[in-house]
Design a protein around this motif. Structure first.
Motif, short mmCIF file in Angstrom:
data_model
loop_
_atom_site.label_atom_id
_atom_site.label_comp_id
_atom_site.label_asym_id
_atom_site.label_seq_id
_atom_site.Cartn_x
_atom_site.Cartn_y
_atom_site.Cartn_z
N ILE A 59 13.29 16.71 -58.11
CA ILE A 59 13.03 18.12 -57.80
C ILE A 59 14.15 18.71 -56.93
O ILE A 59 14.62 19.83 -57.20
CB ILE A 59 11.66 18.27 -57.09
N ILE A 60 14.57 17.99 -55.92
CA ILE A 60 15.56 18.54 -54.98
C ILE A 60 16.90 18.87 -55.65
O ILE A 60 17.47 19.94 -55.38
CB ILE A 60 15.74 17.59 -53.77
N PRO A 61 17.42 18.03 -56.56
CA PRO A 61 18.66 18.44 -57.25
C PRO A 61 18.50 19.72 -58.07
O PRO A 61 19.46 20.49 -58.21
CB PRO A 61 18.96 17.23 -58.16
N ILE A 62 17.29 19.97 -58.58
CA ILE A 62 17.05 21.21 -59.31
C ILE A 62 17.11 22.41 -58.36
O ILE A 62 17.63 23.47 -58.70
CB ILE A 62 15.66 21.16 -60.01
N ILE A 63 16.59 22.23 -57.15
CA ILE A 63 16.61 23.31 -56.16
C ILE A 63 18.05 23.62 -55.73
O ILE A 63 18.43 24.79 -55.61
CB ILE A 63 15.77 22.93 -54.92
N THR A 64 18.84 22.59 -55.52
CA THR A 64 20.16 22.77 -54.90
C THR A 64 21.32 22.88 -55.89
O THR A 64 22.44 23.19 -55.48
CB THR A 64 20.46 21.59 -53.96
N MET A 65 21.07 22.65 -57.17
CA MET A 65 22.18 22.52 -58.13
C MET A 65 23.06 23.77 -58.20
O MET A 65 24.26 23.69 -58.47
CB MET A 65 21.65 22.19 -59.53
N LYS A 66 22.48 24.94 -57.93
CA LYS A 66 23.27 26.17 -58.08
C LYS A 66 23.80 26.72 -56.76
O LYS A 66 24.47 27.76 -56.77
CB LYS A 66 22.40 27.24 -58.76
N THR A 67 23.54 26.05 -55.65
CA THR A 67 23.90 26.61 -54.35
C THR A 67 25.37 27.02 -54.28
O THR A 67 25.69 28.14 -53.89
CB THR A 67 23.59 25.63 -53.21
N PHE A 68 26.26 26.11 -54.67
CA PHE A 68 27.68 26.44 -54.68
C PHE A 68 28.28 26.35 -56.08
O PHE A 68 29.24 27.06 -56.39
CB PHE A 68 28.45 25.51 -53.74
N ALA A 69 27.75 25.49 -56.93
CA ALA A 69 28.29 25.33 -58.28
C ALA A 69 28.22 26.63 -59.07
O ALA A 69 29.16 27.00 -59.78
CB ALA A 69 27.53 24.21 -59.02
N GLU A 70 27.10 27.34 -58.95
CA GLU A 70 26.94 28.60 -59.67
C GLU A 70 27.90 29.66 -59.15
O GLU A 70 28.45 30.45 -59.91
CB GLU A 70 25.49 29.09 -59.52
N GLU A 71 28.12 29.66 -57.83
CA GLU A 71 29.09 30.60 -57.24
C GLU A 71 30.48 30.37 -57.81
O GLU A 71 31.20 31.31 -58.15
CB GLU A 71 29.11 30.44 -55.72
N LYS A 72 30.84 29.10 -57.91
CA LYS A 72 32.17 28.76 -58.42
C LYS A 72 32.30 29.08 -59.90
O LYS A 72 33.33 29.57 -60.36
CB LYS A 72 32.44 27.27 -58.18
#
Length: 234
Positions: A59-72
Protein backbone atom coordinates in the motif's frame (compact mmCIF):
# COMPACT_ATOMS: atom_id res chain seq x y z
CA UNK A 1 5.32 23.73 3.78
CA UNK A 2 1.61 23.92 4.57
CA UNK A 3 0.89 24.84 0.95
CA UNK A 4 2.76 21.76 -0.26
CA UNK A 5 0.94 19.59 2.28
CA UNK A 6 -2.45 20.89 1.11
CA UNK A 7 -1.41 20.38 -2.51
CA UNK A 8 -0.41 16.78 -1.84
CA UNK A 9 -3.59 15.94 0.07
CA UNK A 10 -5.66 17.57 -2.66
CA UNK A 11 -3.91 15.49 -5.32
CA UNK A 12 -4.64 12.31 -3.38
CA UNK A 13 -8.33 13.02 -2.79
CA UNK A 14 -8.99 14.55 -6.20
CA UNK A 15 -7.83 11.31 -7.79
CA UNK A 16 -8.69 7.70 -7.10
CA UNK A 17 -5.50 7.00 -5.14
CA UNK A 18 -6.80 7.95 -1.68
CA UNK A 19 -10.06 6.05 -2.09
CA UNK A 20 -8.46 2.93 -3.53
CA UNK A 21 -5.79 2.88 -0.82
CA UNK A 22 -8.34 3.33 1.96
CA UNK A 23 -10.64 0.70 0.46
CA UNK A 24 -7.82 -1.87 0.25
CA UNK A 25 -6.55 -1.02 3.73
CA UNK A 26 -10.01 -1.21 5.30
CA UNK A 27 -10.80 -4.45 3.48
CA UNK A 28 -7.74 -6.35 4.66
CA UNK A 29 -7.74 -4.91 8.17
CA UNK A 30 -11.44 -5.74 8.44
CA UNK A 31 -10.82 -9.25 7.15
CA UNK A 32 -8.05 -9.89 9.67
CA UNK A 33 -10.15 -8.34 12.45
CA UNK A 34 -13.08 -10.62 11.64
CA UNK A 35 -10.99 -13.79 11.35
CA UNK A 36 -8.75 -13.19 14.37
CA UNK A 37 -10.97 -11.29 16.79
CA UNK A 38 -14.61 -11.96 15.93
CA UNK A 39 -14.44 -15.64 14.97
CA UNK A 40 -11.98 -16.53 17.74
CA UNK A 41 -13.59 -14.31 20.40
CA UNK A 42 -10.28 -12.55 20.98
CA UNK A 43 -9.91 -9.04 22.40
CA UNK A 44 -6.32 -8.74 21.21
CA UNK A 45 -5.51 -6.82 18.02
CA UNK A 46 -1.84 -7.86 18.08
CA UNK A 47 -2.18 -10.47 15.34
CA UNK A 48 -4.28 -8.10 13.25
CA UNK A 49 -1.48 -5.55 13.38
CA UNK A 50 1.13 -8.23 12.63
CA UNK A 51 -0.70 -9.43 9.54
CA UNK A 52 -1.08 -5.88 8.27
CA UNK A 53 2.72 -5.54 8.00
CA UNK A 54 2.69 -7.35 4.65
CA UNK A 55 -0.22 -5.27 3.36
CA UNK A 56 1.66 -2.07 4.19
CA UNK A 57 4.54 -3.16 1.97
CA UNK A 58 2.22 -2.91 -1.04
CA UNK A 59 0.00 0.00 0.00
CA UNK A 60 2.69 2.52 0.97
CA UNK A 61 4.52 2.40 -2.41
CA UNK A 62 1.18 3.17 -4.07
CA UNK A 63 0.75 6.21 -1.83
CA UNK A 64 4.26 7.55 -2.39
CA UNK A 65 5.01 6.51 -5.98
CA UNK A 66 4.05 9.87 -7.47
CA UNK A 67 5.49 12.20 -4.83
CA UNK A 68 8.51 13.17 -6.92
CA UNK A 69 8.44 10.77 -9.88
CA UNK A 70 5.27 12.35 -11.26
CA UNK A 71 6.73 15.84 -10.86
CA UNK A 72 9.78 14.81 -12.85
CA UNK A 73 7.73 13.05 -15.53
CA UNK A 74 5.48 16.09 -16.04
CA UNK A 75 8.49 18.46 -15.98
CA UNK A 76 7.03 20.38 -13.04
CA UNK A 77 9.94 19.55 -10.75
CA UNK A 78 11.89 22.63 -11.85
CA UNK A 79 9.03 24.88 -10.78
CA UNK A 80 8.95 23.03 -7.48
CA UNK A 81 12.69 23.42 -6.97
CA UNK A 82 12.52 27.16 -7.65
CA UNK A 83 9.52 27.69 -5.37
CA UNK A 84 9.95 30.08 -2.40
CA UNK A 85 10.42 27.19 0.00
CA UNK A 86 13.46 25.30 1.20
CA UNK A 87 14.13 21.80 -0.06
CA UNK A 88 13.59 20.50 3.46
CA UNK A 89 10.11 22.07 3.52
CA UNK A 90 9.30 20.60 0.11
CA UNK A 91 10.37 17.10 1.12
CA UNK A 92 8.71 17.30 4.53
CA UNK A 93 5.50 18.65 3.01
CA UNK A 94 5.28 15.77 0.56
CA UNK A 95 6.17 13.29 3.29
CA UNK A 96 3.45 14.67 5.57
CA UNK A 97 0.89 14.47 2.75
CA UNK A 98 1.54 10.75 2.35
CA UNK A 99 1.72 10.22 6.11
CA UNK A 100 -1.61 11.95 6.78
CA UNK A 101 -3.35 9.69 4.25
CA UNK A 102 -1.69 6.68 5.86
CA UNK A 103 -2.67 7.84 9.37
CA UNK A 104 -6.30 8.20 8.24
CA UNK A 105 -6.19 4.56 7.13
CA UNK A 106 -4.71 3.48 10.47
CA UNK A 107 -7.51 5.15 12.44
CA UNK A 108 -9.74 2.20 11.53
CA UNK A 109 -7.97 0.27 14.30
CA UNK A 110 -9.38 2.68 16.85
CA UNK A 111 -12.84 1.82 15.49
CA UNK A 112 -12.11 -1.89 15.94
CA UNK A 113 -11.02 -1.20 19.50
CA UNK A 114 -14.33 0.52 20.23
CA UNK A 115 -16.19 -2.46 18.73
CA UNK A 116 -14.27 -4.80 21.05
CA UNK A 117 -15.14 -2.61 24.03
CA UNK A 118 -18.84 -3.50 23.57
CA UNK A 119 -18.06 -7.15 24.34
CA UNK A 120 -15.13 -7.01 26.74
CA UNK A 121 -12.64 -4.61 28.29
CA UNK A 122 -9.82 -4.07 25.80
CA UNK A 123 -6.27 -3.47 26.97
CA UNK A 124 -6.03 0.16 25.86
CA UNK A 125 -2.36 0.40 26.82
CA UNK A 126 -1.47 -2.36 24.36
CA UNK A 127 -3.82 -1.00 21.68
CA UNK A 128 -2.43 2.53 21.84
CA UNK A 129 1.16 1.27 22.00
CA UNK A 130 0.59 -0.85 18.91
CA UNK A 131 -1.16 2.04 17.17
CA UNK A 132 1.92 4.18 17.80
CA UNK A 133 4.07 1.36 16.42
CA UNK A 134 2.16 1.08 13.17
CA UNK A 135 2.36 4.85 12.70
CA UNK A 136 6.13 4.85 13.26
CA UNK A 137 6.59 1.86 10.96
CA UNK A 138 4.54 3.60 8.30
CA UNK A 139 6.54 6.82 8.67
CA UNK A 140 9.81 4.93 8.11
CA UNK A 141 8.47 3.06 5.08
CA UNK A 142 6.99 6.25 3.62
CA UNK A 143 10.35 8.05 3.98
CA UNK A 144 12.12 5.16 2.21
CA UNK A 145 9.58 5.15 -0.62
CA UNK A 146 9.69 8.93 -1.01
CA UNK A 147 13.45 8.57 -1.47
CA UNK A 148 12.87 5.88 -4.11
CA UNK A 149 10.38 8.15 -5.89
CA UNK A 150 12.89 11.01 -6.14
CA UNK A 151 15.34 8.71 -7.97
CA UNK A 152 13.10 8.03 -10.98
CA UNK A 153 10.55 9.70 -13.23
CA UNK A 154 8.44 6.55 -13.63
CA UNK A 155 5.69 6.03 -11.06
CA UNK A 156 5.56 2.34 -12.00
CA UNK A 157 9.27 1.88 -11.29
CA UNK A 158 8.89 3.80 -8.02
CA UNK A 159 6.01 1.56 -6.94
CA UNK A 160 7.63 -1.74 -7.95
CA UNK A 161 11.01 -0.80 -6.48
CA UNK A 162 9.29 0.26 -3.25
CA UNK A 163 7.48 -3.06 -3.02
CA UNK A 164 10.74 -4.90 -3.69
CA UNK A 165 12.57 -3.01 -0.97
CA UNK A 166 9.64 -3.65 1.37
CA UNK A 167 9.82 -7.39 0.76
CA UNK A 168 13.56 -7.33 1.46
CA UNK A 169 12.81 -5.55 4.76
CA UNK A 170 10.13 -8.11 5.60
CA UNK A 171 12.45 -11.04 4.83
CA UNK A 172 15.43 -9.61 6.71
CA UNK A 173 15.26 -12.31 9.40
CA UNK A 174 15.43 -14.98 6.67
CA UNK A 175 18.59 -13.43 5.27
CA UNK A 176 20.07 -13.26 8.76
CA UNK A 177 19.59 -17.00 9.30
CA UNK A 178 21.28 -18.04 6.03
CA UNK A 179 24.25 -15.63 5.92
CA UNK A 180 27.36 -17.43 7.24
CA UNK A 181 29.29 -14.25 8.09
CA UNK A 182 28.50 -13.43 11.71
CA UNK A 183 29.07 -9.67 11.64
CA UNK A 184 26.86 -9.23 8.56
CA UNK A 185 24.12 -11.32 10.18
CA UNK A 186 24.42 -9.18 13.32
CA UNK A 187 24.10 -5.95 11.34
CA UNK A 188 21.04 -7.25 9.49
CA UNK A 189 19.47 -8.30 12.77
CA UNK A 190 20.01 -4.80 14.17
CA UNK A 191 18.16 -3.19 11.25
CA UNK A 192 15.35 -5.76 11.07
CA UNK A 193 12.12 -3.73 11.04
CA UNK A 194 10.04 -6.73 12.11
CA UNK A 195 11.89 -7.08 15.43
CA UNK A 196 11.26 -3.47 16.38
CA UNK A 197 7.66 -3.48 15.17
CA UNK A 198 6.78 -6.73 16.95
CA UNK A 199 7.67 -5.20 20.31
CA UNK A 200 4.91 -2.63 19.82
CA UNK A 201 2.34 -5.32 19.00
CA UNK A 202 3.08 -6.91 22.39
CA UNK A 203 2.48 -3.60 24.14
CA UNK A 204 6.18 -3.01 24.84
CA UNK A 205 6.98 0.69 24.59
CA UNK A 206 10.73 0.78 24.18
CA UNK A 207 12.67 3.98 23.53
CA UNK A 208 15.07 2.03 21.29
CA UNK A 209 12.24 1.00 18.98
CA UNK A 210 10.92 4.56 18.74
CA UNK A 211 14.37 6.00 18.07
CA UNK A 212 15.04 3.36 15.39
CA UNK A 213 11.97 4.22 13.32
CA UNK A 214 12.42 7.97 13.78
CA UNK A 215 16.09 7.64 12.76
CA UNK A 216 15.22 5.71 9.60
CA UNK A 217 12.57 8.30 8.76
CA UNK A 218 14.93 11.22 9.29
CA UNK A 219 17.79 9.54 7.42
CA UNK A 220 15.84 8.88 4.23
CA UNK A 221 14.22 12.30 4.25
CA UNK A 222 17.75 13.71 4.53
CA UNK A 223 18.84 11.56 1.55
CA UNK A 224 15.87 12.88 -0.44
CA UNK A 225 16.82 16.48 0.30
CA UNK A 226 20.40 15.80 -0.81
CA UNK A 227 19.21 14.30 -4.13
CA UNK A 228 17.03 17.34 -4.78
CA UNK A 229 19.88 19.65 -3.84
CA UNK A 230 22.15 17.95 -6.34
CA UNK A 231 19.43 18.17 -9.02
CA UNK A 232 18.87 21.87 -8.31
CA UNK A 233 22.52 22.72 -8.96
CA UNK A 234 23.04 20.37 -11.90
Amino acid sequence: MSAILKRELSSYFNSAIAYVVMAVYFFFSGYFFYIICIQNNSASLSYVYSNMFVILLFIIPIITMKTFAEEKRQKTDQALLTAPASLTEIVFGKFLGAFVLYAICCCIFLVYSVVISFFTTPDWAVILCTFLGILLLGAALIAINVFISVLTESVIIAAVAGMGVGLVIYMMSTFTSVIPVDWIATVLDKIDFVNYYTNFTYGLLNVTDIVFFLSVTGLFLFFTVRVLEKRRWS
